[in-house]
Motif scaffolding. Structure first.
Motif, PDB file in Angstrom:
ATOM      1  N   ASP A 203       0.833  -1.208   0.000  1.00 32.06           N
ATOM      2  CA  ASP A 203       0.000   0.000   0.000  1.00 32.06           C
ATOM      3  C   ASP A 203       0.871   1.264   0.000  1.00 32.06           C
ATOM      4  O   ASP A 203       2.080   1.205   0.212  1.00 32.06           O
ATOM      5  N   LYS A 204       0.230   2.416  -0.233  1.00 25.86           N
ATOM      6  CA  LYS A 204       1.009   3.634  -0.507  1.00 25.86           C
ATOM      7  C   LYS A 204       1.779   4.147   0.717  1.00 25.86           C
ATOM      8  O   LYS A 204       2.724   4.901   0.585  1.00 25.86           O
ATOM      9  N   ASP A 205       1.381   3.729   1.948  1.00 24.54           N
ATOM     10  CA  ASP A 205       2.098   4.156   3.158  1.00 24.54           C
ATOM     11  C   ASP A 205       3.133   3.134   3.609  1.00 24.54           C
ATOM     12  O   ASP A 205       3.749   3.311   4.674  1.00 24.54           O
ATOM     13  N   ASP A 206       3.299   2.056   2.861  1.00 20.58           N
ATOM     14  CA  ASP A 206       4.213   0.966   3.231  1.00 20.58           C
ATOM     15  C   ASP A 206       3.847   0.356   4.581  1.00 20.58           C
ATOM     16  O   ASP A 206       4.704  -0.087   5.336  1.00 20.58           O
ATOM     17  N   HIS A 207       2.555   0.333   4.872  1.00 21.16           N
ATOM     18  CA  HIS A 207       2.137  -0.223   6.158  1.00 21.16           C
ATOM     19  C   HIS A 207       1.730  -1.688   6.036  1.00 21.16           C
ATOM     20  O   HIS A 207       2.041  -2.514   6.891  1.00 21.16           O
ATOM     21  N   PHE A 208       1.021  -1.990   4.940  1.00 22.14           N
ATOM     22  CA  PHE A 208       0.564  -3.364   4.724  1.00 22.14           C
ATOM     23  C   PHE A 208       1.019  -3.871   3.361  1.00 22.14           C
ATOM     24  O   PHE A 208       1.213  -3.081   2.424  1.00 22.14           O
ATOM     25  N   VAL A 209       1.166  -5.196   3.251  1.00 19.15           N
ATOM     26  CA  VAL A 209       1.366  -5.823   1.941  1.00 19.15           C
ATOM     27  C   VAL A 209       0.231  -6.831   1.760  1.00 19.15           C
ATOM     28  O   VAL A 209      -0.155  -7.544   2.697  1.00 19.15           O
ATOM     29  N   TYR A 210      -0.342  -6.839   0.555  1.00 26.29           N
ATOM     30  CA  TYR A 210      -1.425  -7.766   0.218  1.00 26.29           C
ATOM     31  C   TYR A 210      -0.849  -8.837  -0.698  1.00 26.29           C
ATOM     32  O   TYR A 210      -0.334  -8.517  -1.778  1.00 26.29           O
ATOM     33  N   CYS A 211      -0.933 -10.086  -0.285  1.00 26.56           N
ATOM     34  CA  CYS A 211      -0.306 -11.182  -1.023  1.00 26.56           C
ATOM     35  C   CYS A 211      -1.381 -12.043  -1.669  1.00 26.56           C
ATOM     36  O   CYS A 211      -2.196 -12.655  -0.967  1.00 26.56           O
ATOM     37  N   GLY A 212      -1.382 -12.080  -2.993  1.00 19.42           N
ATOM     38  CA  GLY A 212      -2.310 -12.951  -3.726  1.00 19.42           C
ATOM     39  C   GLY A 212      -1.734 -14.351  -3.795  1.00 19.42           C
ATOM     40  O   GLY A 212      -0.550 -14.525  -4.063  1.00 19.42           O
ATOM     41  N   SER A 213      -2.575 -15.365  -3.567  1.00 17.28           N
ATOM     42  CA  SER A 213      -2.064 -16.735  -3.514  1.00 17.28           C
ATOM     43  C   SER A 213      -2.664 -17.606  -4.603  1.00 17.28           C
ATOM     44  O   SER A 213      -3.701 -17.282  -5.185  1.00 17.28           O
ATOM     45  N   SER A 214      -2.002 -18.742  -4.834  1.00 18.59           N
ATOM     46  CA  SER A 214      -2.454 -19.664  -5.877  1.00 18.59           C
ATOM     47  C   SER A 214      -3.711 -20.417  -5.448  1.00 18.59           C
ATOM     48  O   SER A 214      -4.362 -21.049  -6.272  1.00 18.59           O
ATOM     49  N   THR A 215      -4.038 -20.354  -4.147  1.00 18.90           N
ATOM     50  CA  THR A 215      -5.253 -21.032  -3.682  1.00 18.90           C
ATOM     51  C   THR A 215      -6.461 -20.109  -3.647  1.00 18.90           C
ATOM     52  O   THR A 215      -7.515 -20.498  -3.166  1.00 18.90           O
ATOM     53  N   GLY A 216      -6.302 -18.886  -4.127  1.00 17.07           N
ATOM     54  CA  GLY A 216      -7.469 -18.018  -4.306  1.00 17.07           C
ATOM     55  C   GLY A 216      -7.818 -17.143  -3.128  1.00 17.07           C
ATOM     56  O   GLY A 216      -8.961 -16.719  -2.980  1.00 17.07           O
ATOM     57  N   ASP A 217      -6.840 -16.843  -2.247  1.00 13.05           N
ATOM     58  CA  ASP A 217      -7.131 -15.871  -1.199  1.00 13.05           C
ATOM     59  C   ASP A 217      -6.082 -14.761  -1.172  1.00 13.05           C
ATOM     60  O   ASP A 217      -5.013 -14.886  -1.745  1.00 13.05           O
ATOM     61  N   LEU A 218      -6.443 -13.675  -0.500  1.00 13.23           N
ATOM     62  CA  LEU A 218      -5.576 -12.512  -0.397  1.00 13.23           C
ATOM     63  C   LEU A 218      -5.184 -12.361   1.072  1.00 13.23           C
ATOM     64  O   LEU A 218      -6.055 -12.270   1.941  1.00 13.23           O
ATOM     65  N   LEU A 219      -3.894 -12.364   1.359  1.00 10.18           N
ATOM     66  CA  LEU A 219      -3.410 -12.240   2.737  1.00 10.18           C
ATOM     67  C   LEU A 219      -2.984 -10.806   2.992  1.00 10.18           C
ATOM     68  O   LEU A 219      -2.251 -10.224   2.195  1.00 10.18           O
TER      69      LEU A 219
END
Length: 622
Positions: A203-219
C-alpha cells in the motif's frame, strides 16, 4: 553478402500468460507488453507500435520505473544457461544495460521509487534475489531468496532500502544495507497459513502488503510488525476465489482490484476486504494496469485478450484479441490485401490488415484447424480439420456453408482450390490425396490417389487446374495429372518435404523441408537444378513465392524470416522477431507486405523493401 534487416511493420499478438506483463506507461499513452523475445510498445493514441529487441528467448517478466524513463525486462532460457535482464531507455528505445547473473529464468523485477536500484528474482532453479545499481548496471548484492521458491519481489513505495518477496509458504521483508552491501531478511509470521504467494501489492504508506495466492485468497500482512493480519475472502476454503489470485492493484481510494485464474475481476473494500463488486472476462487474469486517475484499467488475460474496465461499475470492454496457441496457416483472398485469415489450434480468425483488428472468429470445439484457403470468388473460406472433415464457411458471417465428412482419415492436413471454384484437392495425415468436385448442393469425391506413405504437408495446383503437386513427409513430391488421375512425375529427396511453390511460368518447382535446403526442380523431367543451404539450424516449414517469381520467402525453426532473390539464390533480407518457430508466411497480393505466423501465436507483418516491391509485381522483370 550481408543480409539487410526486414522492417517489422506491426505485430498482432500479446503473451497473456506473463504475470503482470501488461503495463500502462506513466505517460498514459503507451501500452507495454511482451511477445516472445520482443517487448512491444503500443501507442494507444496514434495506433503505432515500436519494438525493443535484444532478448534471445521468451521474455518472462517486465516492469516500468515510476517516472516511466526506464523499462526492465527479464527472460527465461534453457537449463544451465544465464538468463539476462535488460534495462531499456524508454524515450530513446535503446538498451542501457544487460545484467547477466541469474541462471535459467528471471521471474520478477522491481524498480525502487527513486529509480536508483532494480531488484531481480531468479526462477526456481536459481532462486536468488539481486539488487542492481541502475546507473552503472552493476550488482550491489545478492542472496538466496528463501529456502523454498520465491515468485515475486516488490520495493516499498517510500524507501529504497526495504523490499518484500513472496513465494512458497513464505513472505519475507528485506532491509537493504547499502554501506555493507547486505540484504537482511525478516520472515513474516503467517501463523498456520501455508500459501503460495504469486503476487504482492504494497500500500502507498508501506504499512501493509497484500499477497495474492495460488489457492485463491488474499493475505493482509503488517509490514511494521511482520505479522499476518487478515484473509480475504472470509469464510474458509470454500469461499476462496477459484483458480488463484493472479493480479492485484490498488485504487487511489484504498480499494483493491484483483483478478483471478477463473477470469473474475473483483473490487475489495480497503478497510475490511469485503467484495464490493465483480465481473467476468475470458481467460485467467494475469495483469491489471490502472490509469493515473484510477477510473479505468487495462486487464490482460491468459487467452491473450486485453480488456478496458471501468473501476466503479466493473464493466469490461474487449479491446484487443489475438491467438494464444500455435498458428498453422495464413491465407489471403485472391487479389485482396486488406484482409487475411489465420487458423490455429482452436479457431479460424479473419483480420483487417490495415487496422490489425479481428473481424471474424470461427470456432469448432475441441478441433484443430490444420489448413485454410479462400475460394477464388471470395464466397467461402475452406478449411481442413483434425477430425478429417473439410469445412467451408461464409467469409462475412462465419456460418457453415458445407462440410465434407470423412474427407481424410485422421485429419485434413493440406488443401488446394481450383481457380474455377469447382474443385478441392485435399491431403491427409495418412498420405492420401483426394480430389473433390463441388456442385450446387453436393460435394463428391472424384479420385483418391494413394501413393504417399507419410503426412501431406502442402498441395499446390497449376494455374490451368490440370495438375496438382503434393509434398509429403515420406521424402517425395508427386505431380498428379488431375484428368487421368495418375502420377505424372515424382521427386525424391532424403528429407521430410514441408512446403513447395511453383515458379510463375510453372517450369520450375521450389521445395523445402527438414534438410534445411531449398531445392529448385525442373517440372518437365523431375531433375534437381540447384540446391541452396537456406538455414543454419532447424528445418524450414514454409515457402511463399512472389507474384512475378523474382523473390520468395522462407521461414522455419530458426525463427528467421528470409527474403530470397530467385535468380541469385541469395537471402537479401532477414526478419528477426519471432520467438517460436515460423509456421507459415504469405506475401500479400499487392506485394507490399509479408505476413508471418509463429508457434507462439504471434502474427508479424513485415514491410516489403521498397526496391523489391516493383520487381515482385513484375515491373522490369521477366
Amino acid at each position: 553478402m550481408q543480409e539487410q534487416e526486414l522492417e517489422l511493420q506491426a505485430v498482432i499478438g500479446f503473451k497473456g500468460t506473463v504475470p503482470s506483463g501488461l503495463i500502462l506507461h506513466p505517460d498514459q499513452e503507451h501500452l507495454i507488453f511482451p511477445l516472445g523475445c520482443t517487448v512491444v510498445l503500443r501507442n494507444l493514441l496514434q495506433r503505432t507500435q515500436s519494438f525493443l529487441q535484444g532478448h534471445d528467448n521468451q521474455v518472462n517478466c517486465i516492469t516500468v520505473s515510476k517516472s516511466g524513463k526506464l523499462l526492465a525486462s527479464g527472460q527465461k532460457t534453457f537449463m544451465g544457461f544465464p538468463a539476462d535482464v535488460i534495462i531499456w531507455d524508454f524515450e530513446q528505445r535503446r538498451e542501457l544495460h544487460r545484467l547477466s547473473l541469474h541462471k535459467v529464468a528471471v521471474t520478477s523485477l522491481s524498480f525502487s521509487h527513486d529509480e536508483q536500484f532494480l531488484a531481480s528474482l531468479g526462477g526456481q532453479d536459481d532462486n536468488s534475489l539481486v539488487v542492481w545499481e541502475v546507473e552503472s548496471g552493476t550488482a550491489v548484492c545478492g542472496t538466496p531468496a528463501a529456502t523454498d521458491t520465491a515468485h515475486c519481489v516488490k520495493f516499498f513505495n517510500n524507501t529504497e532500502f526495504s523490499l518484500v518477496t513472496g513465494g512458497n509458504c513464505h513472505v519475507v521483508v528485506w532491509q537493504f544495507d547499502l554501506p555493507n552491501k547486505k540484504l537482511r531478511p525478516t520472515p513474516c509470521n503467517l501463523g498456520q497459513m501455508k500459501r503460495v504467494t504469486t503476487n504482492v501489492l504494497v500500500d502507498k504508506d508501506d504499512h501493509f502488503v497484500y499477497c495474492g495466492s495460488s489457492t485463491g485468497d488474499l493475505l493482509k500482512v503488517d509490514l511494521k510488525e511482520f505479522l499476518f493480519k487478515e484473509l480475504c475472502p472470509k469464510g474458509g476454503p470454500g469461499k476462496a476465489f477459484s483458480m488463484g489470485v493472479g493480479a492485484s492493484a490498488m485504487l487511489p481510494d484504498g480499494d483493491i482490484v484483483i483478478g483471478t485464474g477463473s477470469g473474475v475481476i473483483a473490487r475489495l473494500a480497503g478497510e475490511n476486504l469485503r467484495i464490493k463488486g465483480q465481473c467476468q472476462v475470458l481467460g485467467a487474469v494475469t495483469s491489471i494496469a490502472l490509469t493515473e486517475d484510477g477510473t479505468h484499467f487495462f486487464c490482460g488475460t491468459g487467452l491473450s485478450n486485453i480488456y478496458w474496465v471501468d473501476t466503479d461499475t466493473l464493466t469490461a470492454e474487449l479491446r484487443t484479441t489475438c491467438h494464444h496457441e500455435r498458428i498453422n496457416q495464413v491465407a489471403f483472398p485472391a487479389g485482396l490485401s486488406e484482409v487475411f485469415a489465420t487458423c490455429s489450434m482452436v479457431d479460424i480468425r479473419v483480420w483487417n490488415a490495415v487496422t490489425r483488428q479481428e473481424l471474424l472468429r470461427i470456432q469448432v470445439p475441441n478441433m484443430e484447424c490444420y489448413c485454410i484457403a479462400f475460394m477464388r470468388d471470395g464466397k467461402s473460406i475452406v478449411s481442413g480439420w483434425s477430425d478429417g472433415k473439410v469445412r467451408a464457411f461464409l467469409p462475412q458471417s462465419g456460418k457453415l456453408l458445407y462440410a465434407i465428412n470423412d474427407a481424410q482419415k485422421n485429419g485434413v492436413t493440406a488443401l488446394a482450390l481450383s481457380s474455377d471454384c469447382g474443385r478441392i484437392v485435399t491431403g491427409g495425415m495418412e498420405g492420401e490425396v483426394r480430389v473433390w468436385n463441388l456442385g450446387q448442393q453436393t460435394q463428391t469425391m472424384d479420385a483418391s490417389l494413394k501413393e504417399h506413405r507419410g503426412r501431406i504437408w502442402c498441395i499446390r495446383m497449376t494455374a490451368d487446374d490440370k495438375q496438382a503437386v503434393s509434398a509429403s513427409a515420406d521424402g517425395s513430391c508427386i505431380i498428379w495429372d488431375l484428368f487421368t488421375k495418375t502420377r505424372k512425375l515424382c521427386l525424391f529427396e532424403s528429407t521430410m518435404f514441408k512446403s513447395l511453390a511453383y515458379a510463375p511460368d510453372e517450369s520450375q518447382l521450389l521445395t523445402t523441408g527438414s534438410d534445411r535446403k531449398v531445392a529448385y526442380w525442373d517440372t518437365f523431367d523431375g531433375q534437381v537444378i540447384r540446391v541452396l543451404e537456406a538455414s543454419d539450424e532447424g528445418e524450414l516449414t514454409t515457402l511463399c513465392m512472389a507474384q512475378s517469381g523474382s523473390h520468395y520467402v522462407t521461414g522455419g525453426e530458426e525463427r528467421l524470416l528470409k527474403l530470397w532473390d530467385y535468380d541469385k539464390g541469395v537471402a537479401e533480407f532477414l526478419g528477426v522477431g519471432h520467438s517460436g518457430s515460423i509456421t507459415c508466411a504469405a506475401i500479400s497480393p499487392d506485394q507490399s507486405f509479408i505476413v508471418s505466423t509463429g508457434a507462439e501465436g504471434a502474427i508479424l507483418i513485415w514491410t516489403m523493401p521498397p526496391g523489391v516491391v516493383g520487381r515482385c509485381q513484375g515491373q522490369g522483370y521477366s
